[in-house]
Design a protein around this motif. Structure first.
Motif, PDB file in Angstrom:
ATOM      1  N   GLN A  90      31.616  31.946  33.943  1.00 51.29           N
ATOM      2  CA  GLN A  90      31.463  32.506  32.612  1.00 51.29           C
ATOM      3  C   GLN A  90      30.183  33.329  32.551  1.00 51.29           C
ATOM      4  O   GLN A  90      29.162  32.960  33.117  1.00 51.29           O
ATOM      5  N   PHE A  91      30.264  34.486  31.869  1.00 51.42           N
ATOM      6  CA  PHE A  91      29.120  35.348  31.629  1.00 51.42           C
ATOM      7  C   PHE A  91      28.935  35.444  30.118  1.00 51.42           C
ATOM      8  O   PHE A  91      29.691  36.143  29.449  1.00 51.42           O
ATOM      9  N   GLY A  92      27.985  34.715  29.590  1.00 52.97           N
ATOM     10  CA  GLY A  92      27.818  34.657  28.134  1.00 52.97           C
ATOM     11  C   GLY A  92      29.053  34.049  27.500  1.00 52.97           C
ATOM     12  O   GLY A  92      29.478  32.956  27.857  1.00 52.97           O
ATOM     13  N   ASP A  93      29.677  34.783  26.578  1.00 48.04           N
ATOM     14  CA  ASP A  93      30.897  34.304  25.929  1.00 48.04           C
ATOM     15  C   ASP A  93      32.157  34.686  26.694  1.00 48.04           C
ATOM     16  O   ASP A  93      33.256  34.240  26.353  1.00 48.04           O
ATOM     17  N   PHE A  94      32.007  35.535  27.730  1.00 46.28           N
ATOM     18  CA  PHE A  94      33.169  36.014  28.494  1.00 46.28           C
ATOM     19  C   PHE A  94      33.466  35.083  29.660  1.00 46.28           C
ATOM     20  O   PHE A  94      32.629  34.854  30.526  1.00 46.28           O
ATOM     21  N   LYS A  95      34.674  34.533  29.662  1.00 44.53           N
ATOM     22  CA  LYS A  95      35.105  33.646  30.736  1.00 44.53           C
ATOM     23  C   LYS A  95      35.905  34.468  31.747  1.00 44.53           C
ATOM     24  O   LYS A  95      37.041  34.847  31.505  1.00 44.53           O
ATOM     25  N   ALA A  96      35.290  34.776  32.890  1.00 39.96           N
ATOM     26  CA  ALA A  96      35.909  35.622  33.908  1.00 39.96           C
ATOM     27  C   ALA A  96      36.973  34.865  34.691  1.00 39.96           C
ATOM     28  O   ALA A  96      38.012  35.423  35.051  1.00 39.96           O
ATOM     29  N   VAL A  97      36.729  33.600  34.984  1.00 38.93           N
ATOM     30  CA  VAL A  97      37.666  32.748  35.732  1.00 38.93           C
ATOM     31  C   VAL A  97      37.716  31.414  35.010  1.00 38.93           C
ATOM     32  O   VAL A  97      36.682  30.847  34.685  1.00 38.93           O
ATOM     33  N   ASN A  98      38.921  30.918  34.784  1.00 40.41           N
ATOM     34  CA  ASN A  98      39.081  29.671  34.041  1.00 40.41           C
ATOM     35  C   ASN A  98      39.862  28.652  34.862  1.00 40.41           C
ATOM     36  O   ASN A  98      41.068  28.749  35.011  1.00 40.41           O
ATOM     37  N   GLU A  99      39.154  27.690  35.425  1.00 38.64           N
ATOM     38  CA  GLU A  99      39.734  26.562  36.147  1.00 38.64           C
ATOM     39  C   GLU A  99      40.719  26.980  37.242  1.00 38.64           C
ATOM     40  O   GLU A  99      41.865  26.546  37.271  1.00 38.64           O
TER      41      GLU A  99
ATOM     42  N   ILE B  96      38.591  27.334  52.956  1.00 43.78           N
ATOM     43  CA  ILE B  96      38.102  27.398  51.577  1.00 43.78           C
ATOM     44  C   ILE B  96      38.997  26.525  50.717  1.00 43.78           C
ATOM     45  O   ILE B  96      40.211  26.622  50.800  1.00 43.78           O
ATOM     46  N   GLU B  97      38.375  25.674  49.931  1.00 46.21           N
ATOM     47  CA  GLU B  97      39.131  24.870  48.969  1.00 46.21           C
ATOM     48  C   GLU B  97      38.315  24.787  47.684  1.00 46.21           C
ATOM     49  O   GLU B  97      37.175  24.343  47.689  1.00 46.21           O
ATOM     50  N   VAL B  98      38.905  25.270  46.590  1.00 46.18           N
ATOM     51  CA  VAL B  98      38.244  25.300  45.282  1.00 46.18           C
ATOM     52  C   VAL B  98      39.166  24.615  44.291  1.00 46.18           C
ATOM     53  O   VAL B  98      40.365  24.871  44.264  1.00 46.18           O
ATOM     54  N   SER B  99      38.584  23.781  43.452  1.00 47.54           N
ATOM     55  CA  SER B  99      39.375  23.084  42.456  1.00 47.54           C
ATOM     56  C   SER B  99      38.654  23.104  41.118  1.00 47.54           C
ATOM     57  O   SER B  99      37.511  22.650  41.007  1.00 47.54           O
ATOM     58  N   GLY B 100      39.312  23.679  40.105  1.00 49.97           N
ATOM     59  CA  GLY B 100      38.768  23.687  38.755  1.00 49.97           C
ATOM     60  C   GLY B 100      37.570  24.605  38.558  1.00 49.97           C
ATOM     61  O   GLY B 100      36.756  24.371  37.680  1.00 49.97           O
ATOM     62  N   LEU B 101      37.463  25.680  39.351  1.00 45.08           N
ATOM     63  CA  LEU B 101      36.333  26.596  39.254  1.00 45.08           C
ATOM     64  C   LEU B 101      36.408  27.446  37.990  1.00 45.08           C
ATOM     65  O   LEU B 101      37.435  28.044  37.694  1.00 45.08           O
TER      66      LEU B 101
END
Length: 58
Positions: free
Chosen positions: A17-26, A9-14
Motif C-alpha cells: 500500500q502507498f498511502g491510501d492506494f492499495k497496489a496489491v491486496n493479499e 518464490i513463495e508469497v502468501s497474503g502479500l
C-alpha cells in the motif's frame, strides 16, 4: 513415494500500500524451482526503456 515441490518464490497474503492506494491486496504466488528461470534483472527495473544490454541495438 510423493515428490515434494520446491519453490524459488513463495508469497502468501502479500499486501502493498502507498498511502491510501492499495497496489496489491493479499496476493498468493508460488513459482516452482526449475532450470532456466530468468525473472527480473535489477537494471531492467523502473522506467528505463534503454534495453541495449538485452540485445536491442537500435
Amino acid at each position: 513415494m510423493e515428490k515434494l515441490t520446491e519453490y524459488v518464490i513463495e508469497v502468501s497474503g502479500l499486501t502493498k500500500q502507498f498511502g491510501d492506494f492499495k497496489a496489491v491486496n493479499e496476493i498468493n504466488l508460488r513459482i516452482e524451482k526449475r532450470i532456466g528461470y530468468g525473472l527480473f534483472r535489477a537494471e531492467w527495473s523502473g522506467k528505463n526503456n534503454n534495453r541495449a544490454d538485452a540485445g536491442d541495438t537500435a
